[in-house]
Design an enzyme around this catalytic site. Structure first.
Site, short mmCIF file in Angstrom:
data_model
loop_
_atom_site.label_atom_id
_atom_site.label_comp_id
_atom_site.label_asym_id
_atom_site.label_seq_id
_atom_site.Cartn_x
_atom_site.Cartn_y
_atom_site.Cartn_z
N HIS A 46 29.52 64.59 75.45
CA HIS A 46 28.52 65.24 74.58
C HIS A 46 28.87 66.71 74.40
CE1 HIS A 46 24.90 62.26 74.74
NE2 HIS A 46 26.06 61.64 74.59
N TYR A 52 15.48 67.18 74.63
CA TYR A 52 14.52 67.73 75.59
C TYR A 52 13.29 68.17 74.80
CZ TYR A 52 18.16 68.03 79.21
OH TYR A 52 19.13 67.72 80.14
N PRO A 83 15.08 67.98 88.04
CA PRO A 83 16.19 67.40 87.27
C PRO A 83 16.31 67.92 85.83
CG PRO A 83 14.49 65.77 87.71
CD PRO A 83 14.12 66.98 88.46
N LYS A 112 21.27 69.29 87.22
CA LYS A 112 22.15 69.99 88.16
C LYS A 112 22.33 69.28 89.51
CE LYS A 112 23.28 73.29 85.59
NZ LYS A 112 24.12 72.40 84.80
N TYR A 171 23.97 75.14 81.29
CA TYR A 171 23.87 73.68 81.19
C TYR A 171 25.22 73.01 81.46
CZ TYR A 171 22.15 69.12 79.62
OH TYR A 171 21.76 67.80 79.58
P1 FAS Z 1 21.40 60.96 97.97
O1 FAS Z 1 19.95 61.11 98.33
O2 FAS Z 1 21.78 60.36 96.67
O3 FAS Z 1 22.15 60.07 99.09
C1 FAS Z 1 21.86 60.26 100.47
C2 FAS Z 1 22.21 58.96 101.17
O4 FAS Z 1 21.98 59.13 102.58
C3 FAS Z 1 21.32 57.81 100.72
O5 FAS Z 1 22.12 56.69 100.39
C4 FAS Z 1 20.44 57.53 101.94
O6 FAS Z 1 20.12 56.17 102.08
C5 FAS Z 1 21.32 58.00 103.08
N1 FAS Z 1 20.56 58.39 104.28
C6 FAS Z 1 19.39 59.06 104.34
N2 FAS Z 1 19.02 59.23 105.62
C7 FAS Z 1 19.98 58.66 106.40
C8 FAS Z 1 20.17 58.49 107.79
N3 FAS Z 1 19.27 58.97 108.68
N4 FAS Z 1 21.28 57.84 108.22
C9 FAS Z 1 22.19 57.37 107.32
N5 FAS Z 1 22.08 57.48 105.99
C10 FAS Z 1 20.98 58.12 105.54
N6 FAS Z 1 19.93 64.66 89.50
C11 FAS Z 1 20.28 64.87 88.23
O7 FAS Z 1 21.24 65.62 87.96
N7 FAS Z 1 19.56 64.26 87.19
C12 FAS Z 1 18.51 63.42 87.44
O8 FAS Z 1 17.88 62.89 86.52
C13 FAS Z 1 18.12 63.16 88.77
N8 FAS Z 1 17.08 62.30 89.04
C14 FAS Z 1 16.72 62.10 90.38
C15 FAS Z 1 15.66 61.23 90.73
C16 FAS Z 1 15.29 61.05 92.07
C17 FAS Z 1 14.13 60.12 92.45
C18 FAS Z 1 15.99 61.72 93.09
C19 FAS Z 1 15.59 61.56 94.56
C20 FAS Z 1 17.05 62.57 92.76
C21 FAS Z 1 17.43 62.76 91.41
N9 FAS Z 1 18.49 63.58 91.04
C22 FAS Z 1 18.87 63.81 89.77
C23 FAS Z 1 19.25 64.23 92.03
C24 FAS Z 1 20.20 63.22 92.54
O9 FAS Z 1 21.02 62.75 91.52
C25 FAS Z 1 20.92 63.88 93.67
O10 FAS Z 1 21.39 65.17 93.30
C26 FAS Z 1 22.06 63.05 94.17
O11 FAS Z 1 21.56 61.79 94.51
C27 FAS Z 1 22.65 63.78 95.38
O12 FAS Z 1 23.44 62.89 96.04
P2 FAS Z 1 23.49 62.91 97.63
O13 FAS Z 1 23.58 64.33 98.10
O14 FAS Z 1 24.55 61.94 97.98
O15 FAS Z 1 22.05 62.40 98.14
C1 PHB Z 2 19.39 61.33 82.96
O1 PHB Z 2 20.03 60.79 82.06
O2 PHB Z 2 18.95 60.69 83.95
C2 PHB Z 2 19.13 62.81 82.89
C3 PHB Z 2 19.80 63.57 81.94
C4 PHB Z 2 19.55 64.93 81.87
C5 PHB Z 2 18.63 65.51 82.74
C6 PHB Z 2 17.97 64.75 83.70
C7 PHB Z 2 18.22 63.38 83.77
O3 PHB Z 2 18.38 66.85 82.65
#
Ligand code: FAS
Ligand code: PHB
Length: 394
Positions: free
Chosen positions: A72, A201, A293, A297, A385
């Site tokens: 994009h 957005y 989100p 980032k 961004y």
């Molecule tokens: P994660 O949370 O992805 O992974 C951590 C891992 O550790 C998990 O698999 C968990 O099961 C494991 N774990 C936890 N406790 C443990 C323990 N005690 N022992 C062993 N394993 C354990 N970012 C965006 O850029 N755009 C978005 O739209 C967006 N939406 C999101 C929605 C939600 C609900 C959440 C929670 C996050 C969102 N994020 C988004 C942010 C997300 O993408 C994170 O930045 C990304 O998952 C980060 O990855 P990790 O640091 O690997 O953490």
């Molecule tokens: C998504 O596609 O999940 C998404 C994209 C942009 C954002 C947040 C989430 O800023």
């Protein structure tokens, strides 16, 4: 059992670190409390910065992303019924973003780790970390009714916001900064064609909305909802109806609806831990910080933490230098706070804040109107961004 780096968590942070360490000839074991299916079932991020896509290429897992991901060069901001395109490519001298879901990134990393026969312990229960203030840290966990101990040189806490690593850091050594937003994001995934070829957005008096995508046939939509909302309150029909109310007539007319294949509500917070290092234990990704989100980032910040941590371990093992390890936390936090600021700012101008009265909406409109008519304003949105350069402000 013994390894050089014990990685806690098999989300994108842990898997990417494991893959990069393997490429550098450094042994690592990943310990994950959930099953692979559970990890893949979490629908999260969608937009990758160049720094993240470069790292996935460096890890040797970028093939499918380049084949199936969507490059994009801009996105739209919709407010007051008008759409304004942010031309990322023009405003940043050629930079772009890649739309490729976190689920696919995680799948590619899982497949590469399995193909290389690298050790990952899934469904590990009661994971605990010990002695990380000494030169001999260790991790214990239970699996199939057996207790296990993993001795290691370092622990990489990639275990997300609710993980055990940050929780195990001594309270006296840690400072946590948090801001919780008075709303959440209701997300819906559907096998319907995206409403527009780029993201939209939306700042609307009824609340923020985001039209994103995963492919030409799969869409991801979000609605700002009160924190008190429960997913059971939101039928697919109610979701589509509310989204249409927040879109401009052209987009509302084009919107193709269909059954949700995933629907969830995520809370929004800004959160940072300082420092990110506790002796021989390091926090990376969501274990150390959370962003709302809005600025896309979260996953990208995790990727740069992992890059800095990987560089530090390579320096330690290949050059017998602790400079990278000693500088890890400060190097990450400088980038983290810049991303936290942009994510907070972008959230503050795009969402409704009922408690701040009608004037807040008017001030938002004035700020958005200024930004859209200012080269400097457009550039500030665009350069943040696409991701600030790694040497920004150096
Ligand atoms: P994660 O949370 O992805 O992974 C951590 C891992 O550790 C998990 O698999 C968990 O099961 C494991 N774990 C936890 N406790 C443990 C323990 N005690 N022992 C062993 N394993 C354990 N970012 C965006 O850029 N755009 C978005 O739209 C967006 N939406 C999101 C929605 C939600 C609900 C959440 C929670 C996050 C969102 N994020 C988004 C942010 C997300 O993408 C994170 O930045 C990304 O998952 C980060 O990855 P990790 O640091 O690997 O953490
Ligand atoms: C998504 O596609 O999940 C998404 C994209 C942009 C954002 C947040 C989430 O800023």
């Amino acid at each position: 059992m013994r390894t050089q780096v014990a990685i806690i968590g098999a989300g994108p942070s842990g898997l990417l670190l494991g893959q990069l360490l393997h490429k550098a000839g450094i042994d690592a074991v990943i310990i994950e409390r959930q099953s692979p299916e559970y990890v893949l079932g979490r629908i999260r991020a969608g937009v990758l910065e160049q720094v993240a896509t470069d790292l996935l290429d460096e890890a040797g897992v970028g093939q499918r992303m380049h084949a199936e991901g969507l490059v994009h060069t801009g996105f739209d901001m919709l407010f007051n019924g008008e759409r304004h395109r942010i031309d990322l490519e023009k405003l940043t001298g050629g930079k772009k973003v890649m739309v490729y879901g976190q689920t696919e990134v995680t799948r590619d990393l899982m497949d590469a780790r399995q193909a290389a026969g690298l050790p990952t312990v899934y469904d590990a229960a009661n994971v605990q970390v010990y002695d990380f203030e000494t030169l001999s840290p260790r991790v214990t966990y239970e699996k199939d009714g057996q207790s296990h101990t993993l001795a290691c040189d370092f622990i990489a806490g990639c275990d997300g916001f609710h993980g055990v690593c940050r929780a195990s850091a001594p309270r006296s050594a840690i400072k946590e900064f948090e801001k919780v937003y008075p709303f959440g994001w209701l997300g819906l995934l559907s096998d319907t064609p995206p409403v527009h070829h780029e993201l939209i957005y939306v700042n609307h008096p009824r609340g923020f909305a985001l039209c994103s995508q995963r492919s030409a046939t799969r869409s991801r939509y979000y609605l700002q909802v009160p924190l008190t909302d429960k997913i059971e309150q939101w039928s697919d029909e109610a979701f589509w109806q509310e989204l249409k109310l927040r879109l401009d007539p052209e987009a509302a007319g084009k919107l193709e609806t269909g059954p949700s294949i995933e629907k969830s509500i995520a809370p929004l917070r800004s959160f940072v831990t300082e420092p990110l290092r506790f002796g021989r234990m390091f926090l990376a990704g969501d274990a150390g910080h959370i962003v709302p989100p809005t600025g896309a980032k979260g996953l990208n910040l995790a990727a740069t933490d992992v890059k800095y941590l990987m560089d530090a371990f390579v320096e330690f093992y290949q050059e017998q230098s602790e400079a990278g390890i000693d500088g890890y936390s400060e190097r990450c936090l400088k980038r983290i706070w810049r991303a936290e600021r942009f994510s907070w700012w972008f959230t503050s101008i795009m969402h409704t804040f009922d408690s701040e009265g009608a004037i807040n909406g008017k001030l938002q409109q004035a700020e958005l109107d200024y930004l859209m008519h200012s080269e400097a304003g457009l550039k500030t949105i665009a350069e943040n961004y696409v991701g600030l350069p790694l040497d920004f402000g150096a």
